[in-house]
Design a protein around this motif. Sequence first.
Motif, PDB file in Angstrom:
ATOM      1  N   PRO A   1       0.767  -1.178  -0.011  1.00 60.30           N
ATOM      2  CA  PRO A   1       0.005  -0.062  -0.043  1.00 60.30           C
ATOM      3  C   PRO A   1       0.810   1.285   0.016  1.00 60.30           C
ATOM      4  O   PRO A   1       1.733   1.396   0.817  1.00 60.30           O
ATOM      5  N   VAL A   2       0.549   2.296  -0.864  1.00 55.81           N
ATOM      6  CA  VAL A   2       1.165   3.429  -1.009  1.00 55.81           C
ATOM      7  C   VAL A   2       0.112   4.554  -1.056  1.00 55.81           C
ATOM      8  O   VAL A   2      -0.783   4.476  -1.728  1.00 55.81           O
ATOM      9  N   ALA A   3       0.679   5.728  -0.205  1.00 55.44           N
ATOM     10  CA  ALA A   3      -0.349   6.999  -0.698  1.00 55.44           C
ATOM     11  C   ALA A   3       0.466   8.048  -1.518  1.00 55.44           C
ATOM     12  O   ALA A   3       1.608   7.996  -1.413  1.00 55.44           O
ATOM     13  N   PHE A   4      -0.375   8.838  -2.317  1.00 56.90           N
ATOM     14  CA  PHE A   4       0.507   9.961  -3.166  1.00 56.90           C
ATOM     15  C   PHE A   4      -0.359  10.994  -2.908  1.00 56.90           C
ATOM     16  O   PHE A   4      -1.740  11.009  -2.903  1.00 56.90           O
ATOM     17  N   LEU A   5       0.282  12.204  -2.862  1.00 59.69           N
ATOM     18  CA  LEU A   5      -0.315  13.391  -2.604  1.00 59.69           C
ATOM     19  C   LEU A   5       0.443  14.545  -3.586  1.00 59.69           C
ATOM     20  O   LEU A   5       1.745  14.446  -3.552  1.00 59.69           O
ATOM     21  N   ALA A   6      -0.158  15.032  -4.481  1.00 56.11           N
ATOM     22  CA  ALA A   6       0.414  15.944  -5.488  1.00 56.11           C
ATOM     23  C   ALA A   6       0.635  17.302  -4.765  1.00 56.11           C
ATOM     24  O   ALA A   6      -0.390  18.223  -4.385  1.00 56.11           O
ATOM     25  N   ARG A   7       1.827  17.906  -4.458  1.00 54.57           N
ATOM     26  CA  ARG A   7       2.048  19.082  -3.639  1.00 54.57           C
ATOM     27  C   ARG A   7       1.466  20.130  -4.169  1.00 54.57           C
ATOM     28  O   ARG A   7       1.073  21.192  -3.401  1.00 54.57           O
ATOM     29  N   HIS A   8       1.337  20.466  -5.477  1.00 56.82           N
ATOM     30  CA  HIS A   8       1.054  21.423  -6.158  1.00 56.82           C
ATOM     31  C   HIS A   8      -0.525  21.637  -6.630  1.00 56.82           C
ATOM     32  O   HIS A   8      -0.845  22.623  -7.257  1.00 56.82           O
ATOM     33  N   GLY A   9      -1.179  20.363  -6.183  1.00 59.83           N
ATOM     34  CA  GLY A   9      -2.500  20.204  -6.609  1.00 59.83           C
ATOM     35  C   GLY A   9      -2.289  19.571  -7.883  1.00 59.83           C
ATOM     36  O   GLY A   9      -1.243  19.523  -8.697  1.00 59.83           O
ATOM     37  N   GLU A  10      -3.324  18.749  -8.505  1.00 63.23           N
ATOM     38  CA  GLU A  10      -3.370  17.914  -9.588  1.00 63.23           C
ATOM     39  C   GLU A  10      -3.094  18.706 -11.039  1.00 63.23           C
ATOM     40  O   GLU A  10      -2.984  18.003 -11.915  1.00 63.23           O
ATOM     41  N   GLY A  11      -3.471  19.955 -10.885  1.00 63.35           N
ATOM     42  CA  GLY A  11      -3.048  20.801 -12.072  1.00 63.35           C
ATOM     43  C   GLY A  11      -2.323  21.846 -11.954  1.00 63.35           C
ATOM     44  O   GLY A  11      -2.330  22.704 -12.547  1.00 63.35           O
ATOM     45  N   HIS A  12      -1.142  21.566 -10.923  1.00 61.96           N
ATOM     46  CA  HIS A  12      -0.356  22.608 -10.697  1.00 61.96           C
ATOM     47  C   HIS A  12      -0.905  23.968 -10.504  1.00 61.96           C
ATOM     48  O   HIS A  12      -0.472  24.962 -11.207  1.00 61.96           O
ATOM     49  N   SER A  13      -1.829  23.937  -9.591  1.00 62.64           N
ATOM     50  CA  SER A  13      -2.452  25.322  -9.331  1.00 62.64           C
ATOM     51  C   SER A  13      -2.023  25.930  -8.089  1.00 62.64           C
ATOM     52  O   SER A  13      -2.310  26.944  -7.700  1.00 62.64           O
ATOM     53  N   VAL A  14      -1.434  25.394  -7.338  1.00 59.19           N
ATOM     54  CA  VAL A  14      -0.897  25.867  -6.120  1.00 59.19           C
ATOM     55  C   VAL A  14       0.558  26.254  -6.014  1.00 59.19           C
ATOM     56  O   VAL A  14       1.409  25.311  -6.104  1.00 59.19           O
TER      57      VAL A  14
END
Length: 248
Positions: free
Chosen positions: A47-60
């Motif tokens: 099991p692995v968790a993944f989080l996009a630091r900048h949001g999934e559309g690079h909005s942050v």
Amino acid sequence: MALDLAIIGGTGLYQFPGLENVTRQSVETPYGATSAPVVRGELAGRPVAFLARHGEGHSVPPHRVNYRANVWALHSLGARRVIGVNAVGGIRADMGPRVVAIPDQIIDYTHGRYTSFCDVDGAEVKHVDFSEPYSAGLRAALLAAAASAGVAVVDGGCYGATQGPRLETRAEIARMRRDGCDLVGMTGMPEAALARELELDYACIALIANWGAGCGDEAEISLDEIFANLREATALVPRLVTALLQAD
């Protein structure tokens, strides 16, 4: 099987290739919303968790990432090891574009960010030891995994964390070189320090997208080249993480 490993993806890594049995989960935290829903799945049967630091559309942008919420959310789901994948610039001569590095030190040049879970009324004040900002055991495991997977990496290096979102001036990079920085990025802090406060094992996979200002032959840093270099370096990350999990 309980979740152990989480990955925080930086610029160019908004989804993690190869995850199976994927689910998405919005996690409420005392610090507000995470950059994106947490994606949970299996890699190499683990099991692995993944989080996009900048949001999934690079909005942050880097200075507005809710680092506290991101790290807290992964901790609350049971992660005990966190790998931060960071797009960076190279300063040292052997850290040019498309190189992958596993840094061992940080200098923090950021400002105005929430840098601690202590920054709320009534919170326990923790003076954590941050002499070695990356967990030695997880760094060693990543280096061994890289060797096993045939992924060339540079062992060590000092990550200079700048505010962003603009790139740095030549004078700023020259100062960072004098300070001992080998890499420059915008998201290494306070993520690493927050992980330490929660007693998580944390390490960084630094993907070098470009030379820092004044370090290469280019008169100007091209965004097209940055993203092309990132695509090449990012493609190595799933192999590296898979080898890490297979070695556990």
